[in-house]
Design an enzyme around this catalytic site. Structure first.
Site, PDB file in Angstrom:
ATOM      1  N   GLU A 158      -4.968  -8.922   0.862  1.00  0.00           N
ATOM      2  CA  GLU A 158      -5.595  -8.578   2.148  1.00  0.00           C
ATOM      3  C   GLU A 158      -7.077  -8.344   1.910  1.00  0.00           C
ATOM      4  O   GLU A 158      -7.469  -7.762   0.896  1.00  0.00           O
ATOM      5  CB  GLU A 158      -5.034  -7.277   2.766  1.00  0.00           C
ATOM      6  N   GLU A 163       0.813  -1.225   0.000  1.00  0.00           N
ATOM      7  CA  GLU A 163       0.000   0.000   0.000  1.00  0.00           C
ATOM      8  C   GLU A 163       0.844   1.271   0.000  1.00  0.00           C
ATOM      9  O   GLU A 163       0.761   2.088   0.925  1.00  0.00           O
ATOM     10  CB  GLU A 163      -0.944   0.003   1.210  1.00  0.00           C
TER      11      GLU A 163
END
Ligand code: BGP
Length: 462
Positions: free
Chosen positions: A365, A166
């Site tokens: 995720e 991220e």
């Protein structure tokens, strides 16, 4: 079985070094921005729990790997903490860290769990942050040395590498919306940080491919689909496209296609905020794209055309181009304050198939953080987290549909294996298949969802 997944599907979960390992006397770890921030402002962290008091994985990984086995893992992702391996960010390698990661990796493999390793999970070594962190070009060079050190030390056994988790989050959190150190609001700096992260990723990919270690390297992105309030209103649609360019395509396009999105480049040029770069940088990014894409998905972004007044007290902001739309009736996870929209995962996967060459990808995720799970403990001491089973299976159904339609999605990892430290939220919301009882020496107990996941993994479907 209604939902059968492709052969060799990756079942497992994800975690990160800084959120799980903890720090111990004599472990040789250097401070990261989290250790520093906690020292400076402990009150910012839920219940005052800091980064050294995480789930003790540094000491307990052997026990934890047995629990991974018991919850059906055939693969598991964590990250190598830069500040553990190279305490000052550059220079000397910490031999205790080498021994720890070696043994962790070996133990995973010995138990039939493939280790996936990420290189950067929000954890800048403090020594480098003091010199500007990602704002400073020297950090890119230092990162590439760190990456090569990891490939050299562990690349004989680790065959799935990721350059970042991220990477938009350090941009947003550190330089726009103040939820990560150094807590600035400065769009020009945000652009520079994002550019350097992209460049660092491309350079690490180049280095990895050059070393020819026979594995794959990718990046993990939190792709947050932007939905316009009204798909028939061109102003809403345009605003959503700009939000998508800022928060998704700023990394997705360079990672997969080697180029930056036109919409974003136009805005950055108009604002006269082009990052500092060297002549060959765009070619490096163009020529070194990922082998594999990890997709983190939690929530969608709902967008409408800008209606509120612009706040220029800190200069331009991405939000000058759109407003967040508070959609009536949306389903919420009230603990984290995030919308739950299962079909979003399908829309992302369809987008990778249609617009990104159907790149090999996996869900890296997805998960649900819930506060106060203690109230769901049954007589056997097991947390009955039926809501988590529903959350995961509702998302998996859409993953299955995307695969049926031809998307090259090869796995699903939950966030997370066992309850861990969620940055400033510390242990507020629990995400794991396995609970961690902080009041009881971090005792681990598999939740109902963990037992359920084992069945799913064993049957390769549900
Ligand atoms: C992702 C991060 C993780 C993790 C998770 C849950 O964005 O990659 O590090 O923490 O979100 O979010 P949070 O911890 O903020 O509740």
């Amino acid at each position: 079985m209604e939902y059968q997944f492709p052969k060799d599907f990756w079942w497992g979960s994800a975690a990160s070094g800084p959120q799980t390992e903890g720090t111990y006397e004599g472990d040789g770890k250097g401070p990261s921005i989290w250790d520093h921030w906690y020292q400076e402002e402990p009150g910012k962290f839920f219940d005052g729990v800091g980064p050294s008091d995480t789930s003790q994985v540094y000491k307990r990984y052997r026990e934890d790997i047995q629990l991974m086995k018991a919850t059906g893992h055939n693969s598991f992702r964590t990250s190598i903490q830069w500040s553990r391996l190279i305490p000052e960010g550059t220079g000397e390698v910490n031999q205790s860290a080498v021994a720890f990661y070696n043994d962790y990796i070996d133990e995973l493999i010995a138990n039939g769990i493939e280790p996936f390793m990420n290189l950067y999970h929000f954890d800048m070594p403090m020594a480098l942050q003091e010199k500007g962190g990602w704002l400073n070009r020297e950090t890119v060079d230092a990162y590439v040395v760190f990456a090569k050190t990891c490939f050299t030390l562990f690349g004989d056994r680790v065959k799935k590498w990721f350059t970042h988790n991220e990477p938009i989050v350090p941009v947003e959190g550190g330089y726009l919306y103040q939820f990560h150190y150094p807590n600035e609001i400065n769009m020009k700096q945000a652009v520079q940080v994002g550019f350097h992260e992209n460049l660092a990723s491309a350079q690490a990919i180049a280095a990895y491919h050059q070393m020819d270690l026979g594995g794959e390297i990718g990046i993990i992105l939190n792709l947050t689909p932007s939905y316009p309030r009204d798909a028939n209103n061109p102003e809403d649609v345009k605003a959503a496209a700009i939000a998508d360019a800022f928060f998704n395509r700023s990394f997705l396009d360079p990672a997969v296609k080697g180029t930056f999105p036109e919409e974003l480049v136009t805005i950055i040029k108009e604002l006269d905020m082009c990052p500092d770069m060297q002549a060959e940088d765009l070619t490096t990014i163009k020529e070194n794209t990922v082998d594999l894409l990890g997709i983190n998905y939690y929530q969608p972004r709902r967008i409408k055309a800008k209606e509120s007044a612009m706040d220029h007290s800190h200069g331009p902001m991405p939000d000058d181009y759109f407003d967040t739309y508070d959609m009536p009736g949306k389903k919420m996870n009230p603990y984290r304050g995030w919308e739950i929209y299962e079909k979003g995962i399908y829309d992302i996967l369809t987008n990778t198939r249609e617009n990104y060459g159907n790149i090999k990808c996996y869900i890296s995720e997805n998960g649900m953080g819930v506060e106060g799970e203690g109230r769901f403990i049954n007589d056997q001491g097991v947390i009955e987290d039926d809501y988590r089973i529903a959350f995961v299976s509702d998302h998996l159904k859409y993953v299955h549909q995307a695969i049926q339609e031809g998307t090259n999605c090869v796995g699903y990892h939950m966030w997370t294996c066992m309850d861990n430290w969620s940055w400033t939220n510390a242990y507020k919301n629990r995400y794991g298949f396995i609970s961690v009882d902080l009041a009881n020496d971090a005792k681990r107990t598999i939740k109902k969802s963990g037992h359920w996941f084992k069945e799913v993994a064993d049957q390769n479907g549900f």
